[in-house]
Design a protein around this motif. Structure first.
Motif, PDB file in Angstrom:
ATOM      1  N   ASN A  13       0.772  -1.097  -0.058  1.00 63.67           N
ATOM      2  CA  ASN A  13       0.109   0.091  -0.016  1.00 63.67           C
ATOM      3  C   ASN A  13       0.629   1.070  -0.067  1.00 63.67           C
ATOM      4  OD1 ASN A  13      -2.268   1.629   0.437  1.00 63.67           O
ATOM      5  ND2 ASN A  13      -2.636   1.450   2.461  1.00 63.67           N
ATOM      6  N   TYR A  14       1.558   1.736  -1.157  1.00 64.35           N
ATOM      7  CA  TYR A  14       2.220   2.920  -1.208  1.00 64.35           C
ATOM      8  C   TYR A  14       1.577   4.142  -1.135  1.00 64.35           C
ATOM      9  CZ  TYR A  14       5.961   0.172  -3.097  1.00 64.35           C
ATOM     10  OH  TYR A  14       7.135  -0.635  -3.419  1.00 64.35           O
ATOM     11  N   ILE A  15       2.208   4.910  -0.090  1.00 65.66           N
ATOM     12  CA  ILE A  15       1.689   6.333  -0.004  1.00 65.66           C
ATOM     13  C   ILE A  15       2.446   7.405  -0.816  1.00 65.66           C
ATOM     14  CG2 ILE A  15       0.865   5.589   2.540  1.00 65.66           C
ATOM     15  CD1 ILE A  15       3.482   6.763   3.526  1.00 65.66           C
ATOM     16  N   MET A  16       3.612   6.847  -1.241  1.00 65.46           N
ATOM     17  CA  MET A  16       4.547   7.772  -1.899  1.00 65.46           C
ATOM     18  C   MET A  16       5.436   6.981  -2.984  1.00 65.46           C
ATOM     19  SD  MET A  16       7.696  10.078  -0.303  1.00 65.46           S
ATOM     20  CE  MET A  16       6.710  10.656   1.013  1.00 65.46           C
ATOM     21  N   ASP A  17       5.332   7.099  -4.291  1.00 61.78           N
ATOM     22  CA  ASP A  17       6.308   6.401  -5.122  1.00 61.78           C
ATOM     23  C   ASP A  17       7.684   7.327  -5.329  1.00 61.78           C
ATOM     24  OD1 ASP A  17       5.959   8.826  -6.844  1.00 61.78           O
ATOM     25  OD2 ASP A  17       4.554   7.674  -8.275  1.00 61.78           O
ATOM     26  N   ALA A  21       8.859  10.975  -3.737  1.00 61.76           N
ATOM     27  CA  ALA A  21       9.667  11.136  -2.803  1.00 61.76           C
ATOM     28  C   ALA A  21      10.714  11.984  -3.407  1.00 61.76           C
ATOM     29  CB  ALA A  21      10.373   9.725  -2.629  1.00 61.76           C
ATOM     30  N   GLU A  22      11.085  12.010  -4.483  1.00 66.42           N
ATOM     31  CA  GLU A  22      12.058  12.889  -5.042  1.00 66.42           C
ATOM     32  C   GLU A  22      11.539  14.296  -4.768  1.00 66.42           C
ATOM     33  OE1 GLU A  22      15.209  14.166  -8.194  1.00 66.42           O
ATOM     34  OE2 GLU A  22      14.836  11.969  -7.786  1.00 66.42           O
ATOM     35  N   GLN A  23      10.318  14.715  -5.275  1.00 68.74           N
ATOM     36  CA  GLN A  23       9.826  15.988  -5.159  1.00 68.74           C
ATOM     37  C   GLN A  23       9.669  16.380  -3.762  1.00 68.74           C
ATOM     38  OE1 GLN A  23       5.307  15.915  -6.009  1.00 68.74           O
ATOM     39  NE2 GLN A  23       5.504  17.910  -6.497  1.00 68.74           N
ATOM     40  N   ALA A 146       9.297  17.820   7.098  1.00 65.71           N
ATOM     41  CA  ALA A 146       8.761  16.331   6.746  1.00 65.71           C
ATOM     42  C   ALA A 146       8.411  16.371   5.213  1.00 65.71           C
ATOM     43  CB  ALA A 146       7.699  16.157   7.897  1.00 65.71           C
ATOM     44  N   GLY A 147       8.595  15.487   4.633  1.00 65.60           N
ATOM     45  CA  GLY A 147       8.263  14.945   3.216  1.00 65.60           C
ATOM     46  C   GLY A 147       6.655  14.937   3.116  1.00 65.60           C
ATOM     47  N   ILE A 148       6.206  14.083   4.017  1.00 68.48           N
ATOM     48  CA  ILE A 148       4.795  14.070   4.346  1.00 68.48           C
ATOM     49  C   ILE A 148       4.413  13.606   5.636  1.00 68.48           C
ATOM     50  CG2 ILE A 148       4.835  11.448   3.535  1.00 68.48           C
ATOM     51  CD1 ILE A 148       2.399  11.855   2.155  1.00 68.48           C
ATOM     52  N   ARG A 168      12.916   4.417  -3.303  1.00 70.06           N
ATOM     53  CA  ARG A 168      11.915   3.927  -4.369  1.00 70.06           C
ATOM     54  C   ARG A 168      10.244   4.345  -4.004  1.00 70.06           C
ATOM     55  NH1 ARG A 168      14.591   3.693  -8.968  1.00 70.06           N
ATOM     56  NH2 ARG A 168      16.240   2.279  -8.635  1.00 70.06           N
ATOM     57  N   GLY A 169      10.246   4.832  -2.756  1.00 67.07           N
ATOM     58  CA  GLY A 169       8.897   5.015  -2.379  1.00 67.07           C
ATOM     59  C   GLY A 169       8.832   4.515  -0.986  1.00 67.07           C
TER      60      GLY A 169
END
Length: 173
Positions: A13-17, A21-23, A146-148, A168-169
Protein backbone atom coordinates in the motif's frame (compact mmCIF):
# COMPACT_ATOMS: atom_id res chain seq x y z
CA UNK A 1 0.45 14.43 -9.60
CA UNK A 2 0.76 10.73 -9.00
CA UNK A 3 -1.93 8.10 -8.86
CA UNK A 4 -2.04 5.03 -6.67
CA UNK A 5 -3.75 2.08 -8.32
CA UNK A 6 -6.06 -0.27 -6.42
CA UNK A 7 -3.94 -2.90 -4.70
CA UNK A 8 -4.54 -6.57 -4.13
CA UNK A 9 -3.85 -7.97 -0.68
CA UNK A 10 -0.37 -9.14 -1.77
CA UNK A 11 0.74 -5.75 -3.06
CA UNK A 12 2.17 -2.97 -0.93
CA UNK A 13 0.00 0.00 0.00
CA UNK A 14 2.24 2.81 -1.32
CA UNK A 15 1.79 6.26 0.14
CA UNK A 16 4.50 7.73 -2.07
CA UNK A 17 6.32 6.55 -5.17
CA UNK A 18 9.85 7.36 -6.33
CA UNK A 19 8.86 10.55 -8.20
CA UNK A 20 6.90 11.91 -5.25
CA UNK A 21 9.71 11.02 -2.82
CA UNK A 22 12.15 12.97 -5.00
CA UNK A 23 9.75 15.91 -5.16
CA UNK A 24 9.32 15.91 -1.37
CA UNK A 25 13.09 15.74 -0.77
CA UNK A 26 13.69 18.62 -3.22
CA UNK A 27 11.10 20.73 -1.39
CA UNK A 28 12.76 19.95 1.95
CA UNK A 29 16.19 20.83 0.51
CA UNK A 30 14.76 24.19 -0.61
CA UNK A 31 13.31 24.77 2.87
CA UNK A 32 16.68 23.97 4.44
CA UNK A 33 18.42 26.48 2.16
CA UNK A 34 15.76 29.13 2.91
CA UNK A 35 15.96 28.57 6.68
CA UNK A 36 19.77 28.51 6.74
CA UNK A 37 20.66 30.97 3.96
CA UNK A 38 23.15 32.80 6.18
CA UNK A 39 25.09 29.65 7.10
CA UNK A 40 28.37 28.66 5.47
CA UNK A 41 28.16 24.98 6.48
CA UNK A 42 25.54 22.49 7.60
CA UNK A 43 26.16 19.12 9.24
CA UNK A 44 23.76 16.50 7.88
CA UNK A 45 23.55 13.58 10.31
CA UNK A 46 21.77 10.62 8.72
CA UNK A 47 20.49 7.83 10.93
CA UNK A 48 21.78 4.57 9.51
CA UNK A 49 20.70 3.02 7.05
CA UNK A 50 17.77 4.67 5.25
CA UNK A 51 18.26 8.00 7.02
CA UNK A 52 21.78 8.17 5.60
CA UNK A 53 20.45 7.56 2.08
CA UNK A 54 17.89 10.35 2.54
CA UNK A 55 20.67 12.59 3.92
CA UNK A 56 22.93 11.90 0.92
CA UNK A 57 20.09 12.79 -1.46
CA UNK A 58 19.33 16.00 0.47
CA UNK A 59 23.05 16.85 0.48
CA UNK A 60 23.21 16.54 -3.31
CA UNK A 61 20.11 18.71 -3.73
CA UNK A 62 21.39 21.41 -1.36
CA UNK A 63 24.61 21.47 -3.43
CA UNK A 64 22.55 22.02 -6.60
CA UNK A 65 20.47 24.79 -5.00
CA UNK A 66 23.03 26.82 -3.06
CA UNK A 67 26.63 27.46 -2.17
CA UNK A 68 26.18 26.18 1.40
CA UNK A 69 28.75 23.50 2.17
CA UNK A 70 27.47 20.31 3.75
CA UNK A 71 29.23 17.71 5.85
CA UNK A 72 27.59 14.28 5.98
CA UNK A 73 27.99 11.99 8.97
CA UNK A 74 26.19 8.80 9.94
CA UNK A 75 24.54 8.08 13.28
CA UNK A 76 24.47 4.40 14.25
CA UNK A 77 22.16 3.19 17.00
CA UNK A 78 19.89 0.31 17.88
CA UNK A 79 16.42 1.76 17.23
CA UNK A 80 14.76 -0.61 19.72
CA UNK A 81 17.27 -0.11 22.54
CA UNK A 82 19.16 3.11 21.72
CA UNK A 83 21.72 2.90 24.51
CA UNK A 84 24.94 3.30 22.53
CA UNK A 85 24.99 5.96 19.83
CA UNK A 86 27.99 6.18 17.49
CA UNK A 87 28.94 8.85 14.97
CA UNK A 88 30.90 8.01 11.82
CA UNK A 89 33.16 10.96 12.55
CA UNK A 90 34.09 12.73 15.77
CA UNK A 91 34.31 16.51 15.57
CA UNK A 92 33.56 19.65 17.55
CA UNK A 93 29.89 20.52 16.93
CA UNK A 94 30.05 23.78 18.87
CA UNK A 95 28.58 26.62 16.80
CA UNK A 96 27.44 24.23 14.04
CA UNK A 97 24.00 23.81 12.49
CA UNK A 98 23.10 20.12 12.63
CA UNK A 99 20.21 18.48 10.79
CA UNK A 100 19.37 14.98 12.05
CA UNK A 101 17.79 12.96 9.23
CA UNK A 102 15.77 9.73 9.25
CA UNK A 103 13.35 8.03 6.88
CA UNK A 104 10.30 7.65 9.16
CA UNK A 105 9.40 9.29 12.46
CA UNK A 106 7.24 6.83 14.38
CA UNK A 107 7.24 7.65 18.09
CA UNK A 108 10.08 10.20 18.07
CA UNK A 109 12.32 7.96 20.19
CA UNK A 110 15.02 7.40 17.55
CA UNK A 111 15.28 11.12 16.76
CA UNK A 112 15.43 11.96 20.47
CA UNK A 113 18.26 9.52 21.19
CA UNK A 114 20.10 10.54 18.00
CA UNK A 115 20.51 14.01 19.54
CA UNK A 116 22.52 12.68 22.48
CA UNK A 117 26.07 12.92 21.03
CA UNK A 118 25.50 16.53 19.95
CA UNK A 119 24.43 17.66 23.41
CA UNK A 120 27.99 17.30 24.68
CA UNK A 121 28.75 20.41 22.60
CA UNK A 122 27.05 23.76 22.07
CA UNK A 123 25.63 23.64 18.55
CA UNK A 124 24.14 26.80 17.06
CA UNK A 125 20.94 24.89 16.30
CA UNK A 126 19.70 21.36 15.74
CA UNK A 127 16.94 20.63 13.25
CA UNK A 128 15.36 17.35 12.19
CA UNK A 129 14.14 16.00 8.86
CA UNK A 130 12.10 12.91 8.04
CA UNK A 131 10.70 11.69 4.76
CA UNK A 132 7.53 10.37 6.46
CA UNK A 133 6.18 11.68 9.75
CA UNK A 134 3.50 9.80 11.67
CA UNK A 135 1.10 11.44 14.07
CA UNK A 136 1.83 9.19 17.09
CA UNK A 137 4.71 10.85 18.90
CA UNK A 138 5.41 9.42 22.35
CA UNK A 139 8.44 11.65 22.84
CA UNK A 140 8.66 15.48 22.64
CA UNK A 141 10.30 15.53 19.22
CA UNK A 142 9.03 17.55 16.31
CA UNK A 143 10.33 17.30 12.75
CA UNK A 144 11.35 20.66 11.32
CA UNK A 145 11.15 19.23 7.81
CA UNK A 146 8.75 16.45 6.80
CA UNK A 147 8.19 15.10 3.32
CA UNK A 148 4.71 13.90 4.21
CA UNK A 149 2.78 13.77 7.48
CA UNK A 150 0.32 10.94 7.74
CA UNK A 151 -2.25 9.93 10.32
CA UNK A 152 -2.04 6.21 11.03
CA UNK A 153 -3.20 3.79 13.67
CA UNK A 154 -0.71 2.49 16.19
CA UNK A 155 -0.85 -0.90 14.44
CA UNK A 156 0.19 0.53 11.05
CA UNK A 157 3.84 0.39 10.05
CA UNK A 158 5.47 2.60 7.43
CA UNK A 159 8.51 1.48 5.47
CA UNK A 160 10.72 3.42 3.09
CA UNK A 161 11.88 1.24 0.21
CA UNK A 162 15.40 1.87 -1.07
CA UNK A 163 17.37 0.41 -3.94
CA UNK A 164 21.07 1.18 -3.53
CA UNK A 165 21.18 4.97 -3.08
CA UNK A 166 17.69 5.58 -4.53
CA UNK A 167 14.51 6.04 -2.53
CA UNK A 168 11.90 3.99 -4.41
CA UNK A 169 8.92 4.99 -2.29
CA UNK A 170 7.16 4.49 1.02
CA UNK A 171 4.40 2.07 1.89
CA UNK A 172 2.21 1.19 4.82
CA UNK A 173 1.41 -2.24 6.26
Amino acid sequence: MYQIECMTSTEKNYIMDEAVAEQKMRRMALEIVENNYDEKELVLAGIRDNGTIVARTIQKMIGELSSITTKLITITLDKRQPKDIELSEQMDFTGKVIIVIDDVANSGKTLLYALKPFLEFYPKKIQSLVLVERSHNSFPVHSDYAGISIATTLQDHIYVQVDGETIRGAYME
